[in-house]
Motif scaffolding. Structure first.
Motif, PDB file in Angstrom:
ATOM      1  N   GLU A   5       0.866  -1.134  -0.020  1.00 35.03           N
ATOM      2  CA  GLU A   5       0.078  -0.127   0.031  1.00 35.03           C
ATOM      3  C   GLU A   5       0.849   1.477  -0.073  1.00 35.03           C
ATOM      4  O   GLU A   5       0.754   2.210  -0.813  1.00 35.03           O
ATOM      5  CB  GLU A   5      -0.835  -0.061   1.153  1.00 35.03           C
ATOM      6  N   ILE A   6       1.827   1.201   0.734  1.00 34.71           N
ATOM      7  CA  ILE A   6       2.752   2.488   1.019  1.00 34.71           C
ATOM      8  C   ILE A   6       3.425   2.655  -0.285  1.00 34.71           C
ATOM      9  O   ILE A   6       3.684   3.723  -0.683  1.00 34.71           O
ATOM     10  CB  ILE A   6       3.708   2.554   2.346  1.00 34.71           C
ATOM     11  N   ARG A  27      -0.079   9.605   3.722  1.00 35.60           N
ATOM     12  CA  ARG A  27      -1.376   9.059   3.977  1.00 35.60           C
ATOM     13  C   ARG A  27      -2.175  10.659   4.238  1.00 35.60           C
ATOM     14  O   ARG A  27      -3.493  10.785   3.823  1.00 35.60           O
ATOM     15  CB  ARG A  27      -1.579   8.375   5.383  1.00 35.60           C
ATOM     16  N   GLU A  28      -1.466  11.569   4.822  1.00 40.46           N
ATOM     17  CA  GLU A  28      -2.175  12.960   5.065  1.00 40.46           C
ATOM     18  C   GLU A  28      -2.229  13.518   3.803  1.00 40.46           C
ATOM     19  O   GLU A  28      -3.429  14.099   3.491  1.00 40.46           O
ATOM     20  CB  GLU A  28      -1.364  13.646   6.223  1.00 40.46           C
ATOM     21  N   ARG A  29      -1.310  13.648   2.929  1.00 35.27           N
ATOM     22  CA  ARG A  29      -1.433  14.368   1.940  1.00 35.27           C
ATOM     23  C   ARG A  29      -2.484  13.739   0.764  1.00 35.27           C
ATOM     24  O   ARG A  29      -3.088  14.385   0.241  1.00 35.27           O
ATOM     25  CB  ARG A  29      -0.115  14.160   0.939  1.00 35.27           C
ATOM     26  N   SER A  34      -5.259   3.535   6.574  1.00 30.77           N
ATOM     27  CA  SER A  34      -4.721   2.219   6.072  1.00 30.77           C
ATOM     28  C   SER A  34      -5.625   1.091   5.601  1.00 30.77           C
ATOM     29  O   SER A  34      -6.568   1.152   6.233  1.00 30.77           O
ATOM     30  CB  SER A  34      -3.856   2.018   7.409  1.00 30.77           C
ATOM     31  N   VAL A  35      -5.302   0.258   4.641  1.00 29.05           N
ATOM     32  CA  VAL A  35      -5.802  -0.632   4.064  1.00 29.05           C
ATOM     33  C   VAL A  35      -6.490  -1.734   5.192  1.00 29.05           C
ATOM     34  O   VAL A  35      -7.307  -2.095   5.472  1.00 29.05           O
ATOM     35  CB  VAL A  35      -5.315  -1.520   3.049  1.00 29.05           C
ATOM     36  N   CYS A  36      -5.276  -1.902   6.334  1.00 30.90           N
ATOM     37  CA  CYS A  36      -5.554  -2.860   7.174  1.00 30.90           C
ATOM     38  C   CYS A  36      -6.840  -2.514   8.396  1.00 30.90           C
ATOM     39  O   CYS A  36      -7.638  -3.146   8.531  1.00 30.90           O
ATOM     40  CB  CYS A  36      -4.458  -3.228   7.809  1.00 30.90           C
ATOM     41  N   GLU A  37      -6.792  -1.180   8.521  1.00 30.95           N
ATOM     42  CA  GLU A  37      -7.881  -0.465   9.392  1.00 30.95           C
ATOM     43  C   GLU A  37      -9.233  -0.680   8.405  1.00 30.95           C
ATOM     44  O   GLU A  37     -10.273  -0.775   9.084  1.00 30.95           O
ATOM     45  CB  GLU A  37      -7.651   0.995   9.654  1.00 30.95           C
ATOM     46  N   LYS A  38      -9.131  -0.318   7.317  1.00 33.73           N
ATOM     47  CA  LYS A  38     -10.437  -0.629   6.699  1.00 33.73           C
ATOM     48  C   LYS A  38     -10.853  -1.930   6.478  1.00 33.73           C
ATOM     49  O   LYS A  38     -12.193  -2.182   6.742  1.00 33.73           O
ATOM     50  CB  LYS A  38     -10.372   0.107   5.403  1.00 33.73           C
ATOM     51  N   ILE A  39     -10.180  -2.801   6.505  1.00 31.98           N
ATOM     52  CA  ILE A  39     -10.472  -4.118   6.356  1.00 31.98           C
ATOM     53  C   ILE A  39     -11.047  -4.697   7.855  1.00 31.98           C
ATOM     54  O   ILE A  39     -12.168  -5.316   8.005  1.00 31.98           O
ATOM     55  CB  ILE A  39      -9.309  -5.226   6.267  1.00 31.98           C
ATOM     56  N   ILE A 108     -16.912   1.691  15.104  1.00 28.04           N
ATOM     57  CA  ILE A 108     -15.806   0.974  14.376  1.00 28.04           C
ATOM     58  C   ILE A 108     -15.471   1.719  13.096  1.00 28.04           C
ATOM     59  O   ILE A 108     -14.651   1.396  12.571  1.00 28.04           O
ATOM     60  CB  ILE A 108     -16.641  -0.409  14.027  1.00 28.04           C
ATOM     61  N   LYS A 109     -16.080   2.924  12.837  1.00 29.84           N
ATOM     62  CA  LYS A 109     -16.016   3.560  11.683  1.00 29.84           C
ATOM     63  C   LYS A 109     -14.189   4.116  11.922  1.00 29.84           C
ATOM     64  O   LYS A 109     -13.890   4.797  12.770  1.00 29.84           O
ATOM     65  CB  LYS A 109     -16.685   4.802  11.609  1.00 29.84           C
ATOM     66  N   VAL A 110     -13.313   3.958  10.697  1.00 30.82           N
ATOM     67  CA  VAL A 110     -12.404   4.446  10.728  1.00 30.82           C
ATOM     68  C   VAL A 110     -12.336   6.041  10.211  1.00 30.82           C
ATOM     69  O   VAL A 110     -12.999   6.443   9.462  1.00 30.82           O
ATOM     70  CB  VAL A 110     -11.507   3.733   9.870  1.00 30.82           C
ATOM     71  N   LYS A 111     -11.256   6.857  11.235  1.00 32.13           N
ATOM     72  CA  LYS A 111     -11.531   8.074  10.954  1.00 32.13           C
ATOM     73  C   LYS A 111     -10.527   8.482   9.850  1.00 32.13           C
ATOM     74  O   LYS A 111      -9.333   8.108   9.634  1.00 32.13           O
ATOM     75  CB  LYS A 111     -11.103   9.021  12.314  1.00 32.13           C
ATOM     76  N   ASP A 112     -11.004   9.259   8.871  1.00 30.12           N
ATOM     77  CA  ASP A 112     -10.100   9.701   7.860  1.00 30.12           C
ATOM     78  C   ASP A 112      -9.354  10.949   8.490  1.00 30.12           C
ATOM     79  O   ASP A 112      -9.422  11.479   9.488  1.00 30.12           O
ATOM     80  CB  ASP A 112     -11.142  10.349   6.836  1.00 30.12           C
ATOM     81  N   PHE A 113      -8.229  11.422   7.698  1.00 29.64           N
ATOM     82  CA  PHE A 113      -7.393  12.517   7.952  1.00 29.64           C
ATOM     83  C   PHE A 113      -7.994  13.682   7.970  1.00 29.64           C
ATOM     84  O   PHE A 113      -9.021  14.153   7.161  1.00 29.64           O
ATOM     85  CB  PHE A 113      -5.984  12.402   7.136  1.00 29.64           C
TER      86      PHE A 113
END
Length: 113
Positions: A5-6, A27-29, A34-39, A108-113
């Motif tokens: 991913e990176i 990631r910020e830009r 992270s894909v792992c967090e979305k999974i 459970i929602k992953v926070k976006d930047f």
């Protein structure tokens, strides 16, 4: 998975590892988590869906299914239940929280930047 991913994020931005730019900057830009967090989020969403079903649902029957036979040699694979248990511990959640759907979804929602 994260390495790939990176690597792709760096490639999209036109940089290499030699530029010595931290992963968080990319990631910020790009505003990507992270894909792992979305999974993990998807796995917990499905878990909430399954636990919210009635006891007669086929999904519940499959969850309690016992497969006969022997496992292959080596380290045992991590089961879905064990992975869910780890995710719940990581996020400080319990099974009782599933019944409040709005709260569960928000936690459970992953926070976006």
């Amino acid at each position: 998975m994260e390495v790939t991913e990176i690597r792709m994020l760096r490639w999209m931005c036109g940089h290499t590892r030699l530029d010595r730019i931290r992963n968080e900057v990319f990631r910020e830009r790009l505003g990507i988590v992270s894909v792992c967090e979305k999974i993990k989020e998807g796995r917990l969403r499905w878990y909430g869906h399954v636990k919210g079903r009635q006891e007669t649902a086929p999904v519940i029957a499959v969850e309690t299914l016992n497969v006969e036979g022997r496992r292959s040699r080596g380290r045992p694979k991590l089961t879905w239940e064990e992975r869910i248990r780890q995710d719940l511990l990581e996020l400080h959640l319990s099974e009782d929280m599933i019944h409040d759907r709005c709260s569960w979804r928000r936690r459970i929602k992953v926070k976006d930047f």
